[in-house]
Design a protein around this motif. Sequence first.
Motif, mmCIF file in Angstrom:
data_model
loop_
_atom_site.group_PDB
_atom_site.id
_atom_site.type_symbol
_atom_site.label_atom_id
_atom_site.label_comp_id
_atom_site.label_asym_id
_atom_site.label_seq_id
_atom_site.Cartn_x
_atom_site.Cartn_y
_atom_site.Cartn_z
ATOM 1 N N ALA A 76 -6.172 16.133 -5.064
ATOM 2 C CA ALA A 76 -7.553 15.956 -4.175
ATOM 3 C C ALA A 76 -7.928 14.365 -3.988
ATOM 4 O O ALA A 76 -8.107 13.832 -2.864
ATOM 5 N N TYR A 77 -7.887 13.500 -5.068
ATOM 6 C CA TYR A 77 -8.132 12.060 -5.012
ATOM 7 C C TYR A 77 -7.126 11.310 -4.244
ATOM 8 O O TYR A 77 -7.532 10.373 -3.388
ATOM 9 N N TYR A 78 -5.928 11.929 -4.329
ATOM 10 C CA TYR A 78 -4.807 11.229 -3.420
ATOM 11 C C TYR A 78 -5.061 11.539 -2.120
ATOM 12 O O TYR A 78 -5.005 10.431 -1.247
ATOM 13 N N ASN A 79 -5.426 12.742 -1.503
ATOM 14 C CA ASN A 79 -5.737 12.875 -0.484
ATOM 15 C C ASN A 79 -6.879 12.100 0.255
ATOM 16 O O ASN A 79 -6.916 11.858 1.297
ATOM 17 N N LEU A 80 -7.877 12.202 -0.500
ATOM 18 C CA LEU A 80 -9.095 11.252 -0.202
ATOM 19 C C LEU A 80 -8.468 9.963 0.071
ATOM 20 O O LEU A 80 -9.325 9.365 1.101
ATOM 21 N N GLY A 81 -7.893 9.523 -0.960
ATOM 22 C CA GLY A 81 -7.305 8.005 -0.500
ATOM 23 C C GLY A 81 -6.768 7.924 0.798
ATOM 24 O O GLY A 81 -6.635 7.022 1.605
ATOM 25 N N CYS A 82 -5.687 8.912 0.947
ATOM 26 C CA CYS A 82 -5.246 8.773 2.328
ATOM 27 C C CYS A 82 -6.175 8.645 3.363
ATOM 28 O O CYS A 82 -5.765 8.017 4.520
ATOM 29 N N GLU A 83 -7.120 9.577 3.421
ATOM 30 C CA GLU A 83 -8.242 9.682 4.418
ATOM 31 C C GLU A 83 -8.808 8.674 4.633
ATOM 32 O O GLU A 83 -8.856 7.827 5.861
ATOM 33 N N LEU A 84 -9.232 7.854 3.645
ATOM 34 C CA LEU A 84 -10.106 6.705 3.625
ATOM 35 C C LEU A 84 -9.098 5.502 4.073
ATOM 36 O O LEU A 84 -9.554 4.642 4.665
ATOM 37 N N GLU A 85 -7.802 5.641 3.649
ATOM 38 C CA GLU A 85 -7.033 4.572 4.262
ATOM 39 C C GLU A 85 -6.765 4.539 5.834
ATOM 40 O O GLU A 85 -6.598 3.587 6.408
ATOM 41 N N LEU A 123 -9.011 5.553 7.777
ATOM 42 C CA LEU A 123 -10.260 5.124 8.254
ATOM 43 C C LEU A 123 -10.497 3.581 8.142
ATOM 44 O O LEU A 123 -11.585 2.964 8.333
ATOM 45 N N ASN A 124 -9.249 3.004 7.384
ATOM 46 C CA ASN A 124 -9.312 1.572 7.035
ATOM 47 C C ASN A 124 -10.640 1.297 6.130
ATOM 48 O O ASN A 124 -11.163 0.092 6.152
ATOM 49 N N LEU A 151 -8.502 2.559 -2.346
ATOM 50 C CA LEU A 151 -8.055 2.095 -3.580
ATOM 51 C C LEU A 151 -8.573 2.662 -4.963
ATOM 52 O O LEU A 151 -7.880 3.302 -5.732
ATOM 53 N N GLU A 152 -9.958 3.011 -4.968
ATOM 54 C CA GLU A 152 -10.593 3.286 -5.892
ATOM 55 C C GLU A 152 -10.232 4.919 -5.988
ATOM 56 O O GLU A 152 -9.940 5.402 -7.114
ATOM 57 N N ALA A 153 -10.036 5.556 -4.939
ATOM 58 C CA ALA A 153 -9.656 7.020 -4.834
ATOM 59 C C ALA A 153 -8.166 7.161 -5.487
ATOM 60 O O ALA A 153 -7.700 8.005 -6.341
ATOM 61 N N TYR A 154 -7.368 6.127 -4.998
ATOM 62 C CA TYR A 154 -5.740 6.482 -5.399
ATOM 63 C C TYR A 154 -6.008 6.075 -7.147
ATOM 64 O O TYR A 154 -5.174 6.429 -7.889
ATOM 65 N N ARG A 185 -2.493 -4.408 1.727
ATOM 66 C CA ARG A 185 -3.365 -4.692 3.083
ATOM 67 C C ARG A 185 -4.765 -5.342 2.833
ATOM 68 O O ARG A 185 -5.202 -6.033 3.706
ATOM 69 N N ILE A 186 -5.127 -5.022 1.504
ATOM 70 C CA ILE A 186 -6.361 -5.722 1.249
ATOM 71 C C ILE A 186 -6.250 -7.178 1.088
ATOM 72 O O ILE A 186 -7.000 -8.019 1.704
ATOM 73 N N ARG A 187 -5.122 -7.576 0.508
ATOM 74 C CA ARG A 187 -4.857 -8.982 0.456
ATOM 75 C C ARG A 187 -4.882 -9.536 1.979
ATOM 76 O O ARG A 187 -5.147 -10.724 2.140
ATOM 77 N N GLU A 188 -3.940 -8.744 2.748
ATOM 78 C CA GLU A 188 -3.551 -9.355 4.023
ATOM 79 C C GLU A 188 -5.064 -9.414 4.742
ATOM 80 O O GLU A 188 -5.365 -10.659 5.554
ATOM 81 N N GLN A 189 -5.902 -8.335 4.545
ATOM 82 C CA GLN A 189 -7.221 -8.551 5.141
ATOM 83 C C GLN A 189 -8.347 -9.710 5.059
ATOM 84 O O GLN A 189 -8.710 -10.303 5.709
ATOM 85 N N ASP A 190 -8.089 -9.753 3.550
ATOM 86 C CA ASP A 190 -8.855 -10.872 2.980
ATOM 87 C C ASP A 190 -8.481 -12.373 3.528
ATOM 88 O O ASP A 190 -9.007 -12.959 3.699
#
Length: 92
Positions: free
Chosen positions: A19-28, A30-31, A37-40, A70-75
């Motif tokens: 469930a946490y993994y799936n939440l992480g997928c959805e949050l990813e 949604l950008n 990252l926290e969910a993963y 992706r976080i590093r690239e956006q930063d």
Amino acid sequence: MTANLNRRFKERVALLAIAYYNLGCELEHLNQLEDCLEAYQRAKGLQVGRYGHQTIEAQFIVALKQVKQRIREQDLQQRGISGGKVKGTKSP
């Protein structure tokens, strides 16, 4: 009785990790990468691999690496740095 409870507990922990993994997928998707990252990390923290789900754990590791990149690239983009160079400057 105890063996049955132990098995059920392991199954529920595995489902919670998924469930946490799936939440992480959805949050990813949604950008929302920090929350993603926290969910993963929570999913991986449940140590699903200890319960015979090595494939899922491998997916967590890959997903974590991709989101961190992706976080590093956006930063870097937010700071105006691309490929280690500040935007708008010329190479020698």
